[in-house]
Write an enzyme that holds these catalytic residues in place. Structure first.
Site, PDB file in Angstrom:
ATOM      1  N   ASP A  15       0.831  -1.201   0.000  1.00 32.39           N
ATOM      2  CA  ASP A  15       0.000   0.000   0.000  1.00 32.39           C
ATOM      3  C   ASP A  15       0.868   1.254   0.000  1.00 32.39           C
ATOM      4  O   ASP A  15       1.962   1.257   0.567  1.00 32.39           O
ATOM      5  CB  ASP A  15      -0.899  -0.006   1.244  1.00 32.39           C
ATOM      6  N   ASN A  63     -10.264  -2.806  -6.616  1.00 29.60           N
ATOM      7  CA  ASN A  63      -9.449  -1.967  -7.497  1.00 29.60           C
ATOM      8  C   ASN A  63     -10.050  -1.799  -8.891  1.00 29.60           C
ATOM      9  O   ASN A  63      -9.688  -0.855  -9.613  1.00 29.60           O
ATOM     10  CB  ASN A  63      -8.033  -2.539  -7.629  1.00 29.60           C
TER      11      ASN A  63
END
Length: 245
Positions: A15, A63
């Site tokens: 991340d 995503n």
């Protein structure tokens, strides 16, 4: 550095690519590109150390909701990584696997992934497991659906289903549960990653953004892991009696 204990399976929530790029006034894709260098560094270090399984959360089901241009860029980077790294994976004896709804990937990305998986299928030194179009809840629902179908067809009785049987219907069937889950960028959540498998995983959260996470940061995570007493829900006395770590 000599580690007291090495995890068999390390999983990483990669991340912070977007934040890394924003801090530098760059487009988000620049963060994703730099993140590939961290992938390369961590894979090599894991292989050198003798870690058996490395799972990377590369692209979640959520995503797909990102801007179309960013998704297209990510798929292009996946193809680029696989093409660039395939010879190295083969030389290092690293077997590539993927978990998730990979059939949703664009055809060229899916083809590149399938080719890399096939060409490394005989490797035995380490498994590099990419979580692509992956979601932990969807994985659990999929396993339940398959088990329900097996029961309806008479191949299995409901009272035969236990934790071990259920685990055999997950994407990760045959792999050990992660001993250590690393999350970069400082966020304190699993983000729908390996929800069933992480029941007793050790968690390591670092504020380092993924593009800055290289060998030294990886070793720091492993060093902290090696110092922990893993309890698996047991007390210290029970651990001594059972001989568990």
């Amino acid at each position: 550095m000599v580690l007291k204990r090495l995890p068999q399976h390390v999983a990483i929530i990669m991340d912070g690519n977007g934040r890394w790029a924003k801090k530098r006034g760059l487009p988000r894709v620049a963060g994703h590109k730099e993140g590939l260098e961290s992938v390369r560094a961590v894979v090599r270090e894991a292989r050198r150390l003798g870690i058996k399984v490395l799972t990377l959360y590369a692209f979640s089901k959520e995503n797909w909701k990102r801007p179309r241009a960013e998704v297209a860029a990510l798929m292009g980077l996946l193809r680029f990584y696989l093409k660039r790294e395939l010879p190295e994976l083969k030389r290092q004896g690293i077997k590539l696997m993927a978990i998730g709804e990979t059939e949703l990937l664009p055809p060229k990305a899916y083809q590149a992934l399938s080719q890399a998986i096939e060409e490394t299928s005989s490797a035995r030194e380490m498994i590099l497991n990419l979580a692509l179009s992956y979601g932990g809840r969807a994985e659990i629902a999929r396993a339940a659906r398959i088990l329900a179908e097996a029961c309806l067809k008479g191949h299995l009785r409901p009272d035969e289903i236990d934790e071990n049987i259920f685990a055999n219907y997950l994407y990760t069937a045959g792999l050990p549960d992660p001993d250590l889950i690393i999350r970069t960028s400082g966020e304190m959540r699993l983000s729908n990653f390996l929800l069933y498998q992480s029941a007793y995983s050790e968690l390591y959260i670092t504020p380092t953004l993924w593009p800055d996470f290289r060998e030294a940061e990886f070793m720091a995570a492993l060093e902290e892991y090696s110092q922990r007493e893993r309890r698996f829900g047991l007390t210290s006395e029970q651990i001594r009696c059972t001989g568990k770590e």
